[in-house]
Enzyme design. Structure first.
Site, mmCIF file in Angstrom:
data_model
loop_
_atom_site.group_PDB
_atom_site.id
_atom_site.type_symbol
_atom_site.label_atom_id
_atom_site.label_comp_id
_atom_site.label_asym_id
_atom_site.label_seq_id
_atom_site.Cartn_x
_atom_site.Cartn_y
_atom_site.Cartn_z
ATOM 1 N N PHE A 1 -56.116 -2.739 -32.195
ATOM 2 C CA PHE A 1 -57.344 -4.525 -32.821
ATOM 3 C C PHE A 1 -57.536 -4.971 -31.037
ATOM 4 C CE2 PHE A 1 -55.539 -3.578 -37.047
ATOM 5 C CZ PHE A 1 -55.991 -2.402 -37.362
ATOM 6 N N CYS A 2 -56.467 -4.388 -30.868
ATOM 7 C CA CYS A 2 -56.458 -5.305 -29.414
ATOM 8 C C CYS A 2 -55.583 -5.916 -29.979
ATOM 9 C CB CYS A 2 -57.981 -5.783 -28.593
ATOM 10 S SG CYS A 2 -58.935 -4.759 -27.974
ATOM 11 N N ASN A 3 -54.608 -6.752 -30.681
ATOM 12 C CA ASN A 3 -54.005 -7.482 -31.874
ATOM 13 C C ASN A 3 -51.822 -7.265 -31.129
ATOM 14 O OD1 ASN A 3 -52.293 -9.764 -32.010
ATOM 15 N ND2 ASN A 3 -54.202 -10.173 -33.756
#
Ligand code: PLP
Length: 467
Positions: free
Chosen positions: A395-397
């Site tokens: 999740f792009c984290n």
């Protein structure tokens, strides 16, 4: 909505949810497409859903008026300017931000707002960019600007299993600011990975130690009240499609004027200057917000932001919050109960299991009866078969993902320093590097049109994967 025995239990546990029945009415009118097409939508942190009436209102506005490029004084231009300016005011009002103190800069999305801060913040030697492990890549990416200007970059680690930030380390890091230097502290009000909500009290704590504060509210704002009159963050990036689905392509940087005055744009463009000369080799920046809006803003879509905000205000954000809190609370209670025949849990949930400090997002992995993580892409494929829209990956984290999945800095270093990985690393090669470990998770998130039936579907889906 069907009234299963579990629903009765749910209402006993969250009696306040009975005040949210107007959302069920909207589900069958404004969001009728969900049930008509059999969708179980559980990706509100990816994108909120729009109400049909929002689109109708916007269409009506466009078809009954003539709007021209705002940078002029002709009647069609002025009509656009008026709508754009009233949308700015609507945004300030929604977040209780005084126009004397805050300004709304339109961008393409939250990432665009973050890039504006990154490229314009006066990072320099002696300055500092402090950020939490738990951050979206568009916040992580600002470190490249900081490093390029020789500012120090420090990450504050997270603590398992709560996925919280170690407050003593936070305090120690905040104390490192050199007074009078450019010091920027960035964190999310809500994690887009785990749903963990981080304290808004940190804003004042950081201000008192000479930090400017970037508060990423992209995942928080859709279902939680953000009162900028009380929580005076300096830079607040947002994407409106996450709040109410439509329009896409519009975000904003809500910036405190005092902090905005420190930013220096690295270039100029049409619309950002008062005067620019070719022969005189000089340009003069316009005042904010114009100085930060490159070229022609999306003047036809911006009015749809006001329509969206009005829509949320008419429902009441608190009602949406109550619904989301209750559905998430039920999931947090029920999901850990799902067990394999040998009694081992089917799910590994990352982050707090209590609803306090939890937004409407849950990150988890499915594990087999021997406790091995089941590849998230397999879970997504299975969910697709039963029309459940969920999200998988990191999740792009990456910071939150690495902590949750137990991927150490040593493993990452040994992967990234292999000669074959110097310039390029595909996702599959990365998976091979961290052999045996999960490279991502499954994320479910609820929002404005979610109901008990949606989460029941997910619980039943999880039960269908017991062995
Ligand atoms: C917490 C957070 N910050 C920033 C972003 C970036 O938003 P966008 O992709 O709309 O620019 C996201 C997107 O998921 C997010 O969840």
């Amino acid at each position: 909505m069907e009234y299963s025995p579990d629903y009765v239990e749910f209402l006993k546990m969250f009696p306040e949810c009975s005040q949210t029945t107007s959302l069920d009415k909207l589900r069958s009118s404004d969001y009728a497409r969900l049930d008509r097409d059999g969708h179980i939508y559980l990706d509100y942190t990816g994108a909120g859903l729009f109400a049909e009436s929002q689109v109708e209102k916007h269409h009506q506005l466009l078809s009954s008026n003539t709007f021209g490029n705002p940078h002029s004084s002709n009647p069609t231009s002025l009509a656009s300017t008026e709508l754009v300016e009233s949308s700015r005011l609507a945004i300030l009002r929604f977040f209780n931000a005084s126009p004397e103190e805050y300004v709304v800069i339109f961008t393409g999305n939250a990432s665009g707002a973050l890039k504006l801060v990154g490229e314009s913040y006066p990072f320099a030697k002696g300055g500092h960019y402090l950020l939490t492990f738990d951050n979206h890549n568009s916040v992580n990416g600002i470190r490249e600007y900081a490093l390029a200007h020789e500012a120090e970059v420090t990450y504050i680690p997270m603590v398992l299993p709560e996925m919280s930030i170690d407050e003593s380390k936070l305090g120690a890091s905040l104390n490192q600011a050199k007074p009078g230097q450019p010091n920027l502290f960035a964190y999310p009000a809500q994690s887009n990975f785990s749903g963990r909500q981080h304290s808004l009290e940190w804003i004042e704590l950081a201000h008192a130690r000479d930090w400017d504060v970037l508060l990423d509210v992209a995942a928080f704002a859709p279902t939680n009240t953000l009162d900028l009159g009380r929580w005076k963050a300096d830079f607040v990036p947002i994407s409106f499609y996450k709040m109410f689905g439509y329009p896409t392509g519009i975000g904003a940087l809500i910036a405190r004027r005092q902090a905005l005055a420190k930013l220096h744009r690295p270039w100029f463009a049409g619309g950002t200057i008062t005067v620019a000369s070719v022969q005189g080799e000089k340009h003069y920046m316009a005042d904010a917000p114009s100085a930060f809006e490159d070229g022609t803003i999306n003047f036809l879509s911006i009015p749809a932001v006001k329509i969206g905000l009005n829509y949320i205000e008419a429902i009441g954000l608190e009602k949406i919050h109550i619904r989301v809190r209750a559905l998430t609370g039920w999931l947090l209670q029920e999901l850990p109960k799902i067990k394999h025949k040998n009694g081992k849990p089917v799910l590994k949930i990352y982050g707090p299991l209590q609803i306090d400090h939890h937004g409407g997002t849950i990150a988890l992995n499915f594990v087999d009866a021997q406790d091995n993580v089941i590849d998230h892409s397999y879970i997504e494929a299975r969910a697709n078969q039963v029309h459940i829209s969920l999200r998988t990956g990191c999740f792009c984290n990456p910071g939150a993902g690495e902590i949750a999945l137990g991927i150490s800095s040593g493993e990452l270093q040994s992967c990234f320093t292999r000669p074959s990985h110097e310039a390029h690393l595909s996702y599959n090669e990365f998976r091979l590097c961290i052999d045996g470990k999960a490279s991502g998770a499954v994320r479910i998130s609820v929002g404005i049109a979610s109901n008990f039936s949606d989460i029941e579907h997910f619980i039943n889906f999880a039960k269908s994967l017991t062995q």
